[in-house]
Design a protein around this motif. Sequence first.
Motif, PDB file in Angstrom:
ATOM      1  N   SER A 107      -5.331  -9.362  -5.109  1.00  0.00           N
ATOM      2  CA  SER A 107      -5.577  -8.001  -5.187  1.00  0.00           C
ATOM      3  C   SER A 107      -6.144  -7.761  -3.502  1.00  0.00           C
ATOM      4  O   SER A 107      -6.117  -6.673  -3.235  1.00  0.00           O
ATOM      5  CB  SER A 107      -6.804  -7.435  -6.142  1.00  0.00           C
ATOM      6  OG  SER A 107      -7.790  -8.189  -6.168  1.00  0.00           O
ATOM      7  N   ILE A 110      -4.036  -6.027  -0.764  1.00  0.00           N
ATOM      8  CA  ILE A 110      -3.244  -4.954  -0.984  1.00  0.00           C
ATOM      9  C   ILE A 110      -3.075  -4.113   0.386  1.00  0.00           C
ATOM     10  O   ILE A 110      -2.033  -3.483   0.525  1.00  0.00           O
ATOM     11  CB  ILE A 110      -4.190  -3.875  -2.020  1.00  0.00           C
ATOM     12  CG1 ILE A 110      -3.400  -2.392  -2.313  1.00  0.00           C
ATOM     13  CG2 ILE A 110      -5.495  -3.522  -1.366  1.00  0.00           C
ATOM     14  CD1 ILE A 110      -2.047  -2.714  -2.837  1.00  0.00           C
ATOM     15  N   SER A 126       0.151  -2.181  -8.377  1.00  0.00           N
ATOM     16  CA  SER A 126      -1.006  -3.151  -8.383  1.00  0.00           C
ATOM     17  C   SER A 126      -1.493  -3.436  -9.893  1.00  0.00           C
ATOM     18  O   SER A 126      -1.805  -2.198 -10.650  1.00  0.00           O
ATOM     19  CB  SER A 126      -2.261  -2.678  -7.584  1.00  0.00           C
ATOM     20  OG  SER A 126      -3.147  -3.546  -7.510  1.00  0.00           O
ATOM     21  N   HIS A 131      -6.415   0.916  -6.787  1.00  0.00           N
ATOM     22  CA  HIS A 131      -5.778   0.600  -5.635  1.00  0.00           C
ATOM     23  C   HIS A 131      -4.867   1.778  -5.121  1.00  0.00           C
ATOM     24  O   HIS A 131      -4.301   1.625  -3.831  1.00  0.00           O
ATOM     25  CB  HIS A 131      -4.727  -0.738  -5.959  1.00  0.00           C
ATOM     26  CG  HIS A 131      -5.657  -1.908  -5.467  1.00  0.00           C
ATOM     27  ND1 HIS A 131      -4.991  -3.199  -5.431  1.00  0.00           N
ATOM     28  CD2 HIS A 131      -6.755  -2.211  -5.148  1.00  0.00           C
ATOM     29  CE1 HIS A 131      -5.737  -4.092  -5.216  1.00  0.00           C
ATOM     30  NE2 HIS A 131      -6.942  -3.440  -4.947  1.00  0.00           N
ATOM     31  N   ALA A 136      -1.230   1.774  -2.964  1.00  0.00           N
ATOM     32  CA  ALA A 136      -0.635   1.665  -4.051  1.00  0.00           C
ATOM     33  C   ALA A 136      -0.025   2.834  -4.414  1.00  0.00           C
ATOM     34  O   ALA A 136      -0.602   3.700  -4.601  1.00  0.00           O
ATOM     35  CB  ALA A 136      -1.226   0.751  -5.131  1.00  0.00           C
TER      36      ALA A 136
END
Length: 174
Positions: A107, A110, A126, A131, A136
């Motif tokens: 994570s 990202i 995600s 996110h 995202a």
Amino acid sequence: MMTKTRFSAARLLIIAVLLAIGYATCHAQQTSRLQALYLYNFAKNTSWASTDKPLTITVVADKAVAKDLKTISANKQVGGRRVVIAESASAQGITDADIVFLGEAKSAQIETLVSEQAANKVLIVSGTKGHCSKGADIAFELANGKFTYSISEANIVRHGLTVSRALITSGKAL
């Protein structure tokens, strides 16, 4: 020598630990299966420019989701395109993906993923809540004990994609 009471307490502790491990394993399996089902559904509700290439979903750092997704999508097509599931250990250097799922284990990548895919028509999903604020398009989350997702229509438009209205209204629109 261990007394009968201490022996029983130790046995109960071992049973409790084994039950907790079993619950955690079952919960993780359910979560990966749900994420795979949602990813397949996202593919069915997203429009890309027509192409003869397979629809590729790349799963980053989540073997369980990749395995479940391969099972769900086996011998199926989305929008007349064969579905291919690819796996990657990192969010860097991903090419030719239509959807990229970033597992929780990576994570922290990202921003790298969003930056590298900025010019591509890629749906970024995600496994980590929040996110969408980091770029995202969709982020899974657990809300009030229910598995759901947040969705950013602005991020989707920025990636040059179109998703069904049902997909937007089924999630938590941001």
